[in-house]
Design a protein around this motif. Structure first.
Motif, short mmCIF file in Angstrom:
data_model
loop_
_atom_site.label_atom_id
_atom_site.label_comp_id
_atom_site.label_asym_id
_atom_site.label_seq_id
_atom_site.Cartn_x
_atom_site.Cartn_y
_atom_site.Cartn_z
N GLN A 1 0.83 -1.21 0.00
CA GLN A 1 0.00 0.00 0.00
C GLN A 1 0.86 1.26 0.00
O GLN A 1 0.55 2.24 -0.66
N LEU A 2 1.98 1.22 0.76
CA LEU A 2 2.87 2.38 0.81
C LEU A 2 3.51 2.63 -0.56
O LEU A 2 3.75 3.78 -0.93
N MET A 3 3.80 1.56 -1.30
CA MET A 3 4.36 1.73 -2.64
C MET A 3 3.35 2.34 -3.60
O MET A 3 3.72 2.97 -4.58
N LYS A 4 2.06 2.15 -3.30
CA LYS A 4 1.00 2.76 -4.13
C LYS A 4 0.66 4.18 -3.63
O LYS A 4 -0.39 4.71 -3.98
N ARG A 5 1.51 4.74 -2.81
CA ARG A 5 1.39 6.11 -2.29
C ARG A 5 0.18 6.32 -1.40
O ARG A 5 -0.39 7.41 -1.36
N ALA A 6 -0.25 5.29 -0.67
CA ALA A 6 -1.36 5.45 0.27
C ALA A 6 -0.84 6.10 1.54
O ALA A 6 0.35 6.06 1.85
N SER A 7 -1.74 6.71 2.29
CA SER A 7 -1.38 7.33 3.56
C SER A 7 -0.92 6.25 4.54
O SER A 7 -1.63 5.26 4.75
N PHE A 8 0.26 6.43 5.15
CA PHE A 8 0.79 5.38 6.01
C PHE A 8 -0.05 5.21 7.27
O PHE A 8 -0.23 4.09 7.74
N ARG A 9 -0.59 6.29 7.82
CA ARG A 9 -1.41 6.17 9.04
C ARG A 9 -2.70 5.40 8.77
O ARG A 9 -3.08 4.51 9.53
N ARG A 10 -3.37 5.75 7.67
CA ARG A 10 -4.62 5.07 7.32
C ARG A 10 -4.36 3.59 7.01
O ARG A 10 -5.12 2.71 7.41
N THR A 11 -3.26 3.32 6.31
CA THR A 11 -2.91 1.94 5.97
C THR A 11 -2.64 1.12 7.22
O THR A 11 -3.09 -0.01 7.33
N MET A 12 -1.90 1.70 8.17
CA MET A 12 -1.60 0.99 9.41
C MET A 12 -2.87 0.73 10.21
O MET A 12 -3.07 -0.38 10.72
N LYS A 13 -3.73 1.73 10.31
CA LYS A 13 -4.98 1.56 11.06
C LYS A 13 -5.85 0.47 10.46
O LYS A 13 -6.44 -0.34 11.18
N ARG A 14 -5.94 0.43 9.13
CA ARG A 14 -6.76 -0.57 8.46
C ARG A 14 -6.20 -1.97 8.71
O ARG A 14 -6.96 -2.91 8.99
N ALA A 15 -4.88 -2.13 8.61
CA ALA A 15 -4.26 -3.44 8.83
C ALA A 15 -4.47 -3.90 10.27
O ALA A 15 -4.77 -5.07 10.52
#
Length: 150
Positions: free
Chosen positions: A55-69
């Motif tokens: 997700q980070l490689m697709k330029r997603a927000s790191f905070r939102r990505t971490m929360k979702r995971a």
């Protein structure tokens, strides 16, 4: 990642033979291929870390990505999860480490069943490391081994 992306397109190993023949062509020797299905991928720390890195490689927000995971892992029955990302987060000039924890992670308890996994996201502004710890409960009590004749 090349092979995992190929396997994502298939359902229950439909193209396993095609993958096997391509591997044999690349390596020029016989290849044995066993595909194992992971019943709960949200409880596998390596897969969670790789998902966040992707997700980070697709330029997603790191905070939102971490929360979702974290939310998905806790919904699947984990007792605790700790996610840590480090590097040039959000393209910032100074690298830093951000971590989020939900539930309990008893890292100093030997009988705790903790899965650990890492992944690296190669972004345009540098690499971001992802670490993941998932606590699923305690290990079953081992019976002491007694030697006969001592």
């Amino acid at each position: 990642h090349y092979f995992s992306s190929m396997l994502d397109l298939q359902s229950k190993g439909v193209k396993a033979e095609e993958l096997k023949t391509r591997l044999e062509g690349m390596l020029k020797r016989k290849v044995g291929l066993d595909i194992l299905e992971i019943p709960k991928p949200e409880l596998n720390a390596t897969l969670v870390a790789e998902g966040v890195a992707e997700q980070l490689m697709k330029r997603a927000s790191f905070r939102r990505t971490m929360k979702r995971a974290i939310q998905q892992t806790m919904e699947r029955g984990a007792k605790g999860i700790k996610l840590q990302v480090g590097g040039r987060l959000g393209g910032a000039e100074i690298a830093r480490i951000e971590k989020q924890i939900r539930g309990s992670i008893p890292l100093s308890t030997l009988k705790a069943a903790i899965d650990y996994g890492t992944a690296t996201a190669k972004t345009t502004y540098g690499t971001i490391g992802v670490k993941c710890w998932i606590y699923t409960g305690t290990l079953p009590k081992a019976e002491p081994v007694r030697q006969e004749g001592s």
